[in-house]
Write a protein that holds these residues in place. Structure first.
Motif, PDB file in Angstrom:
ATOM      1  N   ARG A  88       0.833  -1.211   0.000  1.00 51.43           N
ATOM      2  CA  ARG A  88       0.000   0.000   0.000  1.00 51.43           C
ATOM      3  C   ARG A  88       0.862   1.254   0.000  1.00 51.43           C
ATOM      4  O   ARG A  88       0.534   2.241  -0.656  1.00 51.43           O
ATOM      5  N   LEU A  89       1.964   1.215   0.737  1.00 57.36           N
ATOM      6  CA  LEU A  89       2.872   2.362   0.767  1.00 57.36           C
ATOM      7  C   LEU A  89       3.448   2.622  -0.622  1.00 57.36           C
ATOM      8  O   LEU A  89       3.485   3.762  -1.084  1.00 57.36           O
ATOM      9  N   ARG A  90       3.877   1.540  -1.296  1.00 55.50           N
ATOM     10  CA  ARG A  90       4.402   1.699  -2.657  1.00 55.50           C
ATOM     11  C   ARG A  90       3.326   2.249  -3.584  1.00 55.50           C
ATOM     12  O   ARG A  90       3.593   3.089  -4.432  1.00 55.50           O
ATOM     13  N   GLU A  91       2.102   1.777  -3.406  1.00 56.98           N
ATOM     14  CA  GLU A  91       0.994   2.249  -4.240  1.00 56.98           C
ATOM     15  C   GLU A  91       0.770   3.749  -4.036  1.00 56.98           C
ATOM     16  O   GLU A  91       0.656   4.505  -4.994  1.00 56.98           O
ATOM     17  N   HIS A  92       0.747   4.195  -2.789  1.00 50.34           N
ATOM     18  CA  HIS A  92       0.521   5.611  -2.520  1.00 50.34           C
ATOM     19  C   HIS A  92       1.741   6.454  -2.865  1.00 50.34           C
ATOM     20  O   HIS A  92       1.598   7.609  -3.252  1.00 50.34           O
ATOM     21  N   TYR A  93       2.926   5.888  -2.708  1.00 52.17           N
ATOM     22  CA  TYR A  93       4.130   6.611  -3.110  1.00 52.17           C
ATOM     23  C   TYR A  93       4.079   6.906  -4.604  1.00 52.17           C
ATOM     24  O   TYR A  93       4.407   7.993  -5.046  1.00 52.17           O
ATOM     25  N   SER A  94       3.645   5.922  -5.350  1.00 52.97           N
ATOM     26  CA  SER A  94       3.539   6.090  -6.797  1.00 52.97           C
ATOM     27  C   SER A  94       2.566   7.225  -7.128  1.00 52.97           C
ATOM     28  O   SER A  94       2.843   8.055  -7.987  1.00 52.97           O
ATOM     29  N   GLU A  95       1.433   7.262  -6.424  1.00 54.67           N
ATOM     30  CA  GLU A  95       0.462   8.336  -6.650  1.00 54.67           C
ATOM     31  C   GLU A  95       1.074   9.688  -6.292  1.00 54.67           C
ATOM     32  O   GLU A  95       0.915  10.661  -7.031  1.00 54.67           O
ATOM     33  N   PHE A  96       1.760   9.754  -5.147  1.00 50.83           N
ATOM     34  CA  PHE A  96       2.384  10.995  -4.708  1.00 50.83           C
ATOM     35  C   PHE A  96       3.446  11.442  -5.711  1.00 50.83           C
ATOM     36  O   PHE A  96       3.530  12.626  -6.058  1.00 50.83           O
ATOM     37  N   ASP A  98       3.559  10.787  -8.871  1.00 47.94           N
ATOM     38  CA  ASP A  98       2.889  11.273 -10.080  1.00 47.94           C
ATOM     39  C   ASP A  98       2.395  12.711  -9.899  1.00 47.94           C
ATOM     40  O   ASP A  98       2.568  13.550 -10.788  1.00 47.94           O
ATOM     41  N   VAL A  99       1.800  12.992  -8.751  1.00 44.08           N
ATOM     42  CA  VAL A  99       1.308  14.348  -8.476  1.00 44.08           C
ATOM     43  C   VAL A  99       2.485  15.321  -8.437  1.00 44.08           C
ATOM     44  O   VAL A  99       2.419  16.431  -8.994  1.00 44.08           O
ATOM     45  N   ALA A 100       3.573  14.926  -7.769  1.00 42.71           N
ATOM     46  CA  ALA A 100       4.756  15.797  -7.672  1.00 42.71           C
ATOM     47  C   ALA A 100       5.316  16.084  -9.066  1.00 42.71           C
ATOM     48  O   ALA A 100       5.682  17.224  -9.369  1.00 42.71           O
ATOM     49  N   ARG A 101       5.393  15.055  -9.916  1.00 43.70           N
ATOM     50  CA  ARG A 101       5.887  15.258 -11.281  1.00 43.70           C
ATOM     51  C   ARG A 101       5.007  16.239 -12.052  1.00 43.70           C
ATOM     52  O   ARG A 101       5.507  17.100 -12.781  1.00 43.70           O
ATOM     53  N   GLU A 102       3.686  16.107 -11.871  1.00 44.29           N
ATOM     54  CA  GLU A 102       2.767  17.023 -12.549  1.00 44.29           C
ATOM     55  C   GLU A 102       2.996  18.450 -12.085  1.00 44.29           C
ATOM     56  O   GLU A 102       3.005  19.386 -12.904  1.00 44.29           O
ATOM     57  N   ARG A 103       3.205  18.648 -10.770  1.00 44.21           N
ATOM     58  CA  ARG A 103       3.426  19.999 -10.235  1.00 44.21           C
ATOM     59  C   ARG A 103       4.746  20.581 -10.746  1.00 44.21           C
ATOM     60  O   ARG A 103       4.822  21.756 -11.096  1.00 44.21           O
ATOM     61  N   ILE A 104       5.773  19.744 -10.778  1.00 47.97           N
ATOM     62  CA  ILE A 104       7.076  20.212 -11.282  1.00 47.97           C
ATOM     63  C   ILE A 104       6.953  20.615 -12.748  1.00 47.97           C
ATOM     64  O   ILE A 104       7.449  21.670 -13.160  1.00 47.97           O
ATOM     65  N   ASP A 105       6.276  19.774 -13.520  1.00 48.72           N
ATOM     66  CA  ASP A 105       6.072  20.100 -14.940  1.00 48.72           C
ATOM     67  C   ASP A 105       5.298  21.411 -15.090  1.00 48.72           C
ATOM     68  O   ASP A 105       5.625  22.248 -15.940  1.00 48.72           O
ATOM     69  N   SER A 106       4.288  21.610 -14.221  1.00 52.18           N
ATOM     70  CA  SER A 106       3.485  22.833 -14.275  1.00 52.18           C
ATOM     71  C   SER A 106       4.331  24.063 -13.955  1.00 52.18           C
ATOM     72  O   SER A 106       4.241  25.085 -14.640  1.00 52.18           O
ATOM     73  N   VAL A 107       5.182  23.956 -12.923  1.00 48.13           N
ATOM     74  CA  VAL A 107       6.049  25.080 -12.549  1.00 48.13           C
ATOM     75  C   VAL A 107       7.048  25.359 -13.664  1.00 48.13           C
ATOM     76  O   VAL A 107       7.291  26.522 -14.022  1.00 48.13           O
ATOM     77  N   GLN A 108       7.643  24.297 -14.225  1.00 50.88           N
ATOM     78  CA  GLN A 108       8.597  24.500 -15.317  1.00 50.88           C
ATOM     79  C   GLN A 108       7.923  25.172 -16.510  1.00 50.88           C
ATOM     80  O   GLN A 108       8.497  26.071 -17.147  1.00 50.88           O
ATOM     81  N   GLU A 109       6.715  24.783 -16.800  1.00 51.96           N
ATOM     82  CA  GLU A 109       5.980  25.382 -17.919  1.00 51.96           C
ATOM     83  C   GLU A 109       5.701  26.855 -17.629  1.00 51.96           C
ATOM     84  O   GLU A 109       5.857  27.717 -18.508  1.00 51.96           O
ATOM     85  N   HIS A 110       5.328  27.161 -16.384  1.00 51.10           N
ATOM     86  CA  HIS A 110       5.065  28.552 -15.992  1.00 51.10           C
ATOM     87  C   HIS A 110       6.336  29.393 -16.130  1.00 51.10           C
ATOM     88  O   HIS A 110       6.289  30.505 -16.651  1.00 51.10           O
ATOM     89  N   VAL A 111       7.469  28.870 -15.666  1.00 55.12           N
ATOM     90  CA  VAL A 111       8.736  29.603 -15.752  1.00 55.12           C
ATOM     91  C   VAL A 111       9.120  29.808 -17.214  1.00 55.12           C
ATOM     92  O   VAL A 111       9.580  30.874 -17.611  1.00 55.12           O
ATOM     93  N   ARG A 112       8.903  28.800 -18.052  1.00 54.97           N
ATOM     94  CA  ARG A 112       9.247  28.896 -19.467  1.00 54.97           C
ATOM     95  C   ARG A 112       8.422  29.993 -20.157  1.00 54.97           C
ATOM     96  O   ARG A 112       8.936  30.722 -20.997  1.00 54.97           O
ATOM     97  N   HIS A 113       7.157  30.132 -19.784  1.00 53.95           N
ATOM     98  CA  HIS A 113       6.290  31.119 -20.427  1.00 53.95           C
ATOM     99  C   HIS A 113       6.375  32.507 -19.775  1.00 53.95           C
ATOM    100  O   HIS A 113       6.000  33.495 -20.404  1.00 53.95           O
ATOM    101  N   ASN A 114       6.837  32.583 -18.535  1.00 51.79           N
ATOM    102  CA  ASN A 114       6.908  33.861 -17.811  1.00 51.79           C
ATOM    103  C   ASN A 114       8.274  34.002 -17.126  1.00 51.79           C
ATOM    104  O   ASN A 114       8.356  34.065 -15.900  1.00 51.79           O
ATOM    105  N   PRO A 115       9.345  34.092 -17.896  1.00 53.94           N
ATOM    106  CA  PRO A 115      10.673  34.120 -17.274  1.00 53.94           C
ATOM    107  C   PRO A 115      10.916  35.370 -16.432  1.00 53.94           C
ATOM    108  O   PRO A 115      11.498  35.279 -15.347  1.00 53.94           O
ATOM    109  N   THR A 116      10.470  36.520 -16.875  1.00 53.05           N
ATOM    110  CA  THR A 116      10.717  37.763 -16.133  1.00 53.05           C
ATOM    111  C   THR A 116       9.990  37.730 -14.792  1.00 53.05           C
ATOM    112  O   THR A 116      10.567  38.035 -13.744  1.00 53.05           O
TER     113      THR A 116
END
Length: 140
Positions: A88-96, A98-116
């Motif tokens: 169960r821990l591995r299952e929830h770690y995987s979910e966590f 995935d969410v963390a990767r999505e947030r990182i991708d979102s922040v990177q996308e925001h920085v790429r579009h709004n560098p200043t």
């Protein structure tokens, strides 16, 4: 018949009650293991009950093996629980993750579009953190 003396001694406090149930005429003093000498214990039981030595040893061996199997069953249950919890821990770690990767991708996308704006925000956060640390060090 050989009794596992170490195992019997380790479980003796639990097993003593079962021995008293079988042979009610035995007292607590009769059931003392002195100096780890199981032969003396068997001799006292034999003397008080008239039971044959082989029967006494067989009964004590059965008691210790039942106790050992109960311990192994408990260990097996704990092992199964740990495996289930780990899964169960591995299952929830995987979910966590995935969410963390999505947030990182979102922040990177925001920085790429709004560098200043991103640089200004980072500068502001760094400035505030520096002021807080500076004030904390100054107050000492």
């Amino acid at each position: 018949m050989a009794i596992n003396a170490q195992e019997l001694q380790g479980q003796w406090n639990k097993l003593r009650g079962q021995v008293k149930e079988k042979w009610g005429q035995l007292t607590d003093d009769d059931l003392q293991i002195q100096g780890g000498n199981i032969d003396q214990l068997v001799g006292r039981i034999q003397q008080k009950t008239g039971e044959g030595r082989e029967n006494i040893e067989r009964y004590l061996t059965e008691l210790t093996s039942r106790g050992a199997s109960a311990v192994s069953q408990a260990a097996e249950s704990v092992s199964q629980y740990a495996q289930h919890a780990g899964g169960r821990l591995r299952e929830h770690y995987s979910e966590f993750a995935d969410v963390a990767r999505e947030r990182i991708d979102s922040v990177q996308e925001h920085v790429r579009h709004n560098p200043t704006q991103s640089v200004a925000t980072a500068f502001g956060v760094g400035l505030v953190a520096g002021l807080i640390v500076g004030l904390a060090l100054r107050s000492r």
